[in-house]
Structures are given as structure tokens and as C-alpha cells.
Design a protein around this motif. Structure first.
Motif, PDB file in Angstrom:
ATOM      1  N   ALA A 166       5.065 -17.694  19.931  1.00 20.01           N
ATOM      2  CA  ALA A 166       4.687 -17.960  21.322  1.00 20.01           C
ATOM      3  C   ALA A 166       4.707 -19.456  21.649  1.00 20.01           C
ATOM      4  N   LEU A 167       4.709 -20.304  20.643  1.00 17.81           N
ATOM      5  CA  LEU A 167       4.764 -21.740  20.898  1.00 17.81           C
ATOM      6  C   LEU A 167       6.147 -22.113  21.416  1.00 17.81           C
ATOM      7  N   ARG A 168       6.188 -22.824  22.504  1.00 16.75           N
ATOM      8  CA  ARG A 168       7.470 -23.243  23.063  1.00 16.75           C
ATOM      9  C   ARG A 168       8.127 -24.304  22.191  1.00 16.75           C
ATOM     10  N   ASP A 169       7.299 -25.162  21.616  1.00 18.68           N
ATOM     11  CA  ASP A 169       7.806 -26.268  20.813  1.00 18.68           C
ATOM     12  C   ASP A 169       7.194 -26.173  19.412  1.00 18.68           C
ATOM     13  N   SER A 188      -4.103 -17.779  12.642  1.00 16.22           N
ATOM     14  CA  SER A 188      -3.758 -17.692  14.050  1.00 16.22           C
ATOM     15  C   SER A 188      -2.438 -18.401  14.340  1.00 16.22           C
ATOM     16  N   LEU A 189      -2.219 -19.542  13.718  1.00 18.02           N
ATOM     17  CA  LEU A 189      -0.952 -20.253  13.885  1.00 18.02           C
ATOM     18  C   LEU A 189       0.209 -19.381  13.431  1.00 18.02           C
ATOM     19  N   HIS A 190       0.058 -18.769  12.276  1.00 19.05           N
ATOM     20  CA  HIS A 190       1.140 -17.925  11.748  1.00 19.05           C
ATOM     21  C   HIS A 190       1.429 -16.755  12.690  1.00 19.05           C
ATOM     22  N   ALA A 224       4.575 -28.547  18.228  1.00 21.00           N
ATOM     23  CA  ALA A 224       3.202 -28.414  18.729  1.00 21.00           C
ATOM     24  C   ALA A 224       2.308 -27.660  17.749  1.00 21.00           C
ATOM     25  N   ALA A 225       2.849 -27.241  16.620  1.00 23.04           N
ATOM     26  CA  ALA A 225       2.064 -26.462  15.660  1.00 23.04           C
ATOM     27  C   ALA A 225       0.858 -27.245  15.151  1.00 23.04           C
ATOM     28  N   GLU A 226       1.034 -28.537  14.902  1.00 19.72           N
ATOM     29  CA  GLU A 226      -0.075 -29.361  14.421  1.00 19.72           C
ATOM     30  C   GLU A 226      -1.193 -29.424  15.461  1.00 19.72           C
ATOM     31  N   ALA A 227      -0.839 -29.672  16.696  1.00 14.83           N
ATOM     32  CA  ALA A 227      -1.847 -29.737  17.767  1.00 14.83           C
ATOM     33  C   ALA A 227      -2.515 -28.379  17.963  1.00 14.83           C
ATOM     34  N   TYR A 228      -1.734 -27.307  17.850  1.00 18.95           N
ATOM     35  CA  TYR A 228      -2.282 -25.954  17.997  1.00 18.95           C
ATOM     36  C   TYR A 228      -3.343 -25.696  16.936  1.00 18.95           C
TER      37      TYR A 228
END
Length: 189
Positions: free
Chosen positions: A72-75, A65-67, A78-82
Motif C-alpha cells: 500500500a505504500l506508494r514509495d 505491520s510494515l510487512h 517511505a518504509a523507514e518513516a512508516y
């Protein structure tokens, strides 16, 4: 006229290179997050669901899902938190599905198999007395808070932000969860 054709090709090539570099940067970011956090996220998921296979599936789904959603992530930071939130959400869903399935049949915390030797009985008792088994018996919120605080080693503020609850609630659930674990472990001794 011959000048415009190479110009168009160079622009198209330039766009392709830009796409490839953003794709490779995205893949590299996912790879870095995976290498840094996979083990901790897997521990978190195992504590949450109590089943290694389901935990591995939850973590894998979160990284997929992250990939897919990294653009769409602004920052990018924030990938770790996502991915952490995605793992928690997948674990919650898995626990809900299990509760729904269990509601249709009697609750079995440990499957009893044939015990051939006293050693087998001791191993079965050790399994029931394990910390993961004790945590599985805690209420959902206490289990989530303890997993964040002690498996992921997040601060009170980070745990509150991740679970979208107040810091006072984090402290309360931590205290109650640790107290329940201590009582559960003493009972099984």
C-alpha cells in the motif's frame, strides 16, 4: 491447439515468477529496514515506554505491520518513516493503556522491594535517577520530541514532520524537556 497450451502455461508461470519476485523484494526491503533501524527504534521505544519488553513488542508489531502494508505504500523509500511512525503510535497506545490502568490504583513510580543491604538501596536510587526514569516523568510531547531528537538523532524539521507539529513547537518542547531533565537529575544527586 497444442501451441496454445504451452503459451497459457508460460503466462501462468510468468505471473507466478512476478509474484514471487515482488514478494521477495518486499521481504528484502523489510529485512534491510529492520537491520538498519531496529536498534534505534528499540531505543526510541524504551525511552517512550520505559519497559524493554513492551518496547520490543511495539517495534516487532510495527515491522509486522510494515510487512503487511508494504504494497500500500506508494514509495518504498517511505518504509523507514512508516515503521518509525508505527513504533511511536504503538508506544503512545501503550502509555495510554498504562495511564488508564494506573488511574484505578495509586501511582507507583518505583516498586519498593525488600532492601537487604546498603548496596541494594544505592542500586534502587540509581534506577530512580536514571535518564529513562526522568524522561518517563516528562509530559508526552516533550518525551516524544526528545526521543526523536536525541535517540533517533532527527533534525528539527524531521521531528516536526514525524510528530506533525511545527518546528517552533519542536524547539520549545526540546528546550523545556531538557530543562526539566536537568532539574530532575540535579534533584536526584
Amino acid at each position: 491447439m497444442t501451441q496454445s497450451v504451452p503459451e497459457e502455461l508460460s503466462m501462468g508461470e510468468h505471473r507466478d515468477i512476478g509474484r514471487r519476485s515482488s514478494e521477495s523484494a518486499r521481504a528484502e526491503l523489510v529485512d534491510v529496514v529492520f537491520r538498519r533501524h531496529y536498534a534505534a527504534l528499540l531505543r526510541l521505544a524504551v525511552v517512550m515506554v520505559g519497559d524493554r519488553g513492551a518496547a520490543e513488542d511495539a517495534v516487532q508489531d510495527a515491522f509486522v505491520s510494515l510487512h503487511r502494508n508494504l504494497r500500500a505504500l506508494r514509495d518504498p523509500d517511505a518504509a523507514e518513516a512508516y515503521v518509525r511512525s508505527a513504533v511511536l503510535n504503538r508506544c503512545r497506545s501503550w502509555v495510554r493503556r498504562q495511564a488508564t490502568q494506573r488511574a484505578k490504583r495509586p501511582l507507583l513510580l518505583v516498586r519498593e522491594g525488600p532492601r537487604r543491604t546498603p548496596e541494594d538501596a544505592t542500586l534502587a536510587r540509581d534506577e530512580v535517577g536514571s535518564l529513562v526514569a526522568q524522561m518517563r516523568m516528562l509530559p508526552r510531547r516533550q518525551r516524544e520530541v526528545l526521543a526523536c531528537r536525541f535517540v533517533l538523532e532527527l533534525s528539527v524539521a524531521e521531528t516536526a514532520a514525524l510528530l506533525d507539529i511545527g518546528e517552533g513547537s519542536v524547539k520549545t518542547h526540546t528546550h523545556r524537556g531538557l530543562h526539566a531533565l536537568q532539574q530532575g537529575i540535579e534533584v536526584n544527586r
